[in-house]
Design a protein around this motif. Sequence first.
Motif, PDB file in Angstrom:
ATOM      1  N   PHE A 271      44.061  79.256  -0.876  1.00 11.15           N
ATOM      2  CA  PHE A 271      44.047  80.340   0.114  1.00 11.15           C
ATOM      3  C   PHE A 271      43.245  81.526  -0.392  1.00 11.15           C
ATOM      4  CE2 PHE A 271      45.566  83.681   2.882  1.00 11.15           C
ATOM      5  CZ  PHE A 271      45.863  83.037   4.076  1.00 11.15           C
ATOM      6  N   VAL A 272      43.259  81.744  -1.706  1.00  5.80           N
ATOM      7  CA  VAL A 272      42.556  82.901  -2.270  1.00  5.80           C
ATOM      8  C   VAL A 272      41.291  82.506  -3.029  1.00  5.80           C
ATOM      9  CG1 VAL A 272      44.531  84.425  -2.378  1.00  5.80           C
ATOM     10  CG2 VAL A 272      44.148  82.840  -4.253  1.00  5.80           C
ATOM     11  N   SER A 273      40.877  81.250  -2.883  1.00  2.00           N
ATOM     12  CA  SER A 273      39.623  80.828  -3.499  1.00  2.00           C
ATOM     13  C   SER A 273      38.456  81.499  -2.790  1.00  2.00           C
ATOM     14  CB  SER A 273      39.486  79.301  -3.401  1.00  2.00           C
ATOM     15  OG  SER A 273      39.369  78.904  -2.047  1.00  2.00           O
ATOM     16  N   ASP A 274      37.270  81.389  -3.351  1.00  2.00           N
ATOM     17  CA  ASP A 274      36.085  82.032  -2.770  1.00  2.00           C
ATOM     18  C   ASP A 274      35.834  81.567  -1.338  1.00  2.00           C
ATOM     19  OD1 ASP A 274      35.678  83.432  -5.079  1.00  2.00           O
ATOM     20  OD2 ASP A 274      34.169  82.057  -5.888  1.00  2.00           O
TER      21      ASP A 274
ATOM     22  N   VAL B 195      31.577  69.733   9.129  1.00  2.00           N
ATOM     23  CA  VAL B 195      30.654  69.927  10.248  1.00  2.00           C
ATOM     24  C   VAL B 195      30.227  71.388  10.352  1.00  2.00           C
ATOM     25  CG1 VAL B 195      30.379  69.816  12.754  1.00  2.00           C
ATOM     26  CG2 VAL B 195      31.569  67.962  11.544  1.00  2.00           C
ATOM     27  N   VAL B 196      31.207  72.303  10.307  1.00  2.00           N
ATOM     28  CA  VAL B 196      30.918  73.724  10.519  1.00  2.00           C
ATOM     29  C   VAL B 196      30.269  74.361   9.293  1.00  2.00           C
ATOM     30  CG1 VAL B 196      31.939  75.986  11.001  1.00  2.00           C
ATOM     31  CG2 VAL B 196      32.784  73.951  12.194  1.00  2.00           C
ATOM     32  N   ALA B 197      30.841  74.124   8.129  1.00  2.00           N
ATOM     33  CA  ALA B 197      30.382  74.815   6.917  1.00  2.00           C
ATOM     34  C   ALA B 197      29.170  74.146   6.270  1.00  2.00           C
ATOM     35  CB  ALA B 197      31.527  74.898   5.906  1.00  2.00           C
TER      36      ALA B 197
ATOM     37  N   ILE C 187      41.368  82.163   9.587  1.00  2.00           N
ATOM     38  CA  ILE C 187      42.193  81.134   8.942  1.00  2.00           C
ATOM     39  C   ILE C 187      41.758  79.736   9.376  1.00  2.00           C
ATOM     40  CG2 ILE C 187      44.529  80.172   8.847  1.00  2.00           C
ATOM     41  CD1 ILE C 187      45.558  83.074   8.914  1.00  2.00           C
ATOM     42  N   ALA C 188      41.480  79.569  10.665  1.00  2.68           N
ATOM     43  CA  ALA C 188      41.089  78.247  11.175  1.00  2.68           C
ATOM     44  C   ALA C 188      39.817  77.740  10.510  1.00  2.68           C
ATOM     45  CB  ALA C 188      40.906  78.310  12.690  1.00  2.68           C
ATOM     46  N   THR C 189      38.867  78.644  10.243  1.00  2.00           N
ATOM     47  CA  THR C 189      37.575  78.224   9.707  1.00  2.00           C
ATOM     48  C   THR C 189      37.404  78.509   8.217  1.00  2.00           C
ATOM     49  OG1 THR C 189      36.616  80.315  10.476  1.00  2.00           O
ATOM     50  CG2 THR C 189      36.410  78.406  11.931  1.00  2.00           C
ATOM     51  N   THR C 190      38.490  78.812   7.550  1.00  2.00           N
ATOM     52  CA  THR C 190      38.455  78.948   6.081  1.00  2.00           C
ATOM     53  C   THR C 190      39.598  78.165   5.437  1.00  2.00           C
ATOM     54  OG1 THR C 190      39.646  81.046   6.304  1.00  2.00           O
ATOM     55  CG2 THR C 190      37.262  81.168   5.954  1.00  2.00           C
ATOM     56  N   ASN C 191      40.737  78.101   6.115  1.00  2.00           N
ATOM     57  CA  ASN C 191      41.839  77.261   5.633  1.00  2.00           C
ATOM     58  C   ASN C 191      41.784  75.894   6.297  1.00  2.00           C
ATOM     59  OD1 ASN C 191      43.846  77.604   3.676  1.00  2.00           O
ATOM     60  ND2 ASN C 191      45.475  77.617   5.207  1.00  2.00           N
ATOM     61  N   TRP C 192      40.985  75.781   7.341  1.00  2.00           N
ATOM     62  CA  TRP C 192      40.733  74.534   8.045  1.00  2.00           C
ATOM     63  C   TRP C 192      42.013  73.867   8.523  1.00  2.00           C
ATOM     64  CZ3 TRP C 192      36.089  74.666   9.727  1.00  2.00           C
ATOM     65  CH2 TRP C 192      35.150  75.416   9.000  1.00  2.00           C
ATOM     66  N   MET C 193      42.789  74.677   9.222  1.00  2.00           N
ATOM     67  CA  MET C 193      43.992  74.231   9.911  1.00  2.00           C
ATOM     68  C   MET C 193      43.904  74.740  11.353  1.00  2.00           C
ATOM     69  SD  MET C 193      46.148  72.615   7.716  1.00  2.00           S
ATOM     70  CE  MET C 193      47.906  72.991   7.868  1.00  2.00           C
ATOM     71  N   LEU C 194      44.841  74.322  12.193  1.00  2.00           N
ATOM     72  CA  LEU C 194      44.860  74.770  13.580  1.00  2.00           C
ATOM     73  C   LEU C 194      45.544  76.120  13.680  1.00  2.00           C
ATOM     74  CD1 LEU C 194      45.869  71.357  15.184  1.00  2.00           C
ATOM     75  CD2 LEU C 194      43.599  72.414  15.232  1.00  2.00           C
ATOM     76  N   PRO C 195      45.038  77.031  14.502  1.00  2.00           N
ATOM     77  CA  PRO C 195      45.665  78.349  14.637  1.00  2.00           C
ATOM     78  C   PRO C 195      46.945  78.266  15.458  1.00  2.00           C
ATOM     79  CG  PRO C 195      43.842  78.161  16.174  1.00  2.00           C
ATOM     80  CD  PRO C 195      43.826  76.910  15.332  1.00  2.00           C
ATOM     81  N   VAL C 196      47.945  79.055  15.083  1.00  2.00           N
ATOM     82  CA  VAL C 196      49.185  79.102  15.872  1.00  2.00           C
ATOM     83  C   VAL C 196      49.006  79.993  17.095  1.00  2.00           C
ATOM     84  CG1 VAL C 196      50.654  78.647  13.878  1.00  2.00           C
ATOM     85  CG2 VAL C 196      50.174  81.024  14.538  1.00  2.00           C
ATOM     86  N   ASN C 197      48.045  80.885  17.046  1.00  2.00           N
ATOM     87  CA  ASN C 197      47.730  81.749  18.188  1.00  2.00           C
ATOM     88  C   ASN C 197      46.656  81.053  19.021  1.00  2.00           C
ATOM     89  OD1 ASN C 197      46.828  83.733  19.979  1.00  2.00           O
ATOM     90  ND2 ASN C 197      47.188  85.388  18.522  1.00  2.00           N
ATOM     91  N   PRO C 198      47.016  80.521  20.184  1.00  2.00           N
ATOM     92  CA  PRO C 198      46.046  79.740  20.967  1.00  2.00           C
ATOM     93  C   PRO C 198      44.882  80.555  21.512  1.00  2.00           C
ATOM     94  CG  PRO C 198      48.065  80.079  22.224  1.00  2.00           C
ATOM     95  CD  PRO C 198      48.324  80.596  20.841  1.00  2.00           C
ATOM     96  N   GLN C 199      44.947  81.878  21.399  1.00  2.00           N
ATOM     97  CA  GLN C 199      43.857  82.729  21.878  1.00  2.00           C
ATOM     98  C   GLN C 199      42.726  82.842  20.864  1.00  2.00           C
ATOM     99  OE1 GLN C 199      43.941  83.718  25.064  1.00  2.00           O
ATOM    100  NE2 GLN C 199      45.887  82.611  25.105  1.00  2.00           N
TER     101      GLN C 199
END
Length: 328
Positions: free
Chosen positions: A34-37, A224-226, A276-288
């Motif tokens: 989570f705190v990596s570069d 794909v993204v990064a 978080i979605a595009t750095t931790n690569w998980m799904l966001p809990v906030n659908p917005q």
Amino acid sequence: MKANVWLPLSCAALSFSLAAQSPAELTIYTYSSFVSDWGPGPALTPLFEEQCDCTINWVGLDDGVSILNRLKLEKGNSKADVILGLDTQLMQETRALGAVQDFELSLPTLAFDWTETDFVPFDYGYFAFVYNTETLENPPSSMADLLDNFEGKVIYQDPRTSTPGQGLMLWMKSIYGDQSDAAWKKLATKTVTVTKGWSEAYGMFLKGESDLVLSYTTSPAYHVVAEQDERFAAALFSEGHVAQIEVAAVSANSEQTELANQFLSFLISEPAQAIIATTNWMLPVNPQAELPEAFSQLIQVKDIPVDSNQAAEMRQTWTKEWRNALSL
């Protein structure tokens, strides 16, 4: 004589004034990735520090289970203000330590129902085995196929120190129940190694040291993204997949509870969720939260429900079963 008295008092007042103006420090226990570069921490830090007039002190540990183990060792003397990176399977045990307190914030509409009052979800995903489509043409289509027919090599994480490793343990129990011992022994014949945490396992996989690695259905989106690399995919298992919901909480020992609650509120805001979605690569809990197109291309899985209370009660027993099967 008065001058001699005035100077020390003035210095003391100035020193006190400067100390009073120093920004507050928020200590957050989390896991190392989570705190990596390339993790969320570096991107979230300046955004939150700008709005809170504070500084974040990140304490990175190996994995979510390692965070819980740290709290156990500290025995109520934790220096954390926020505990970030446990998952729903670890909540009961963390509560039993008296390590958290109820949050004081209003949650937005989430991607799923949530009734807890002490833990705030910040992302979620489904465990899956990830592979390179250029080196593995026929990935297993089920857990049974993996155990009985797959001839490749696997790397996964230790359930004693890793939440993905614990997730695999729950996945196995959900499918095989009392026959899990035999299932673990079958998997052992295909296992290159069991790593302490996710980062080590995934890094070894990327170096070509295994055909499959335990990760998440969202992992291919990272490539794909990064990296603009479409070689990686998650194997879809017919039995279904176990979900992981990651959570954060205000530490029971925190002297910065207002700031800690402010951080939790920030954590589930749309800007933070997109990061978080595009750095931790998980799904966001906030659908917005806005997501790249790659997330719409992920495999759609059948959810295997897990009883969190049972998982908490049986975790040590199931871990011992895993250890005995592997003779650890």
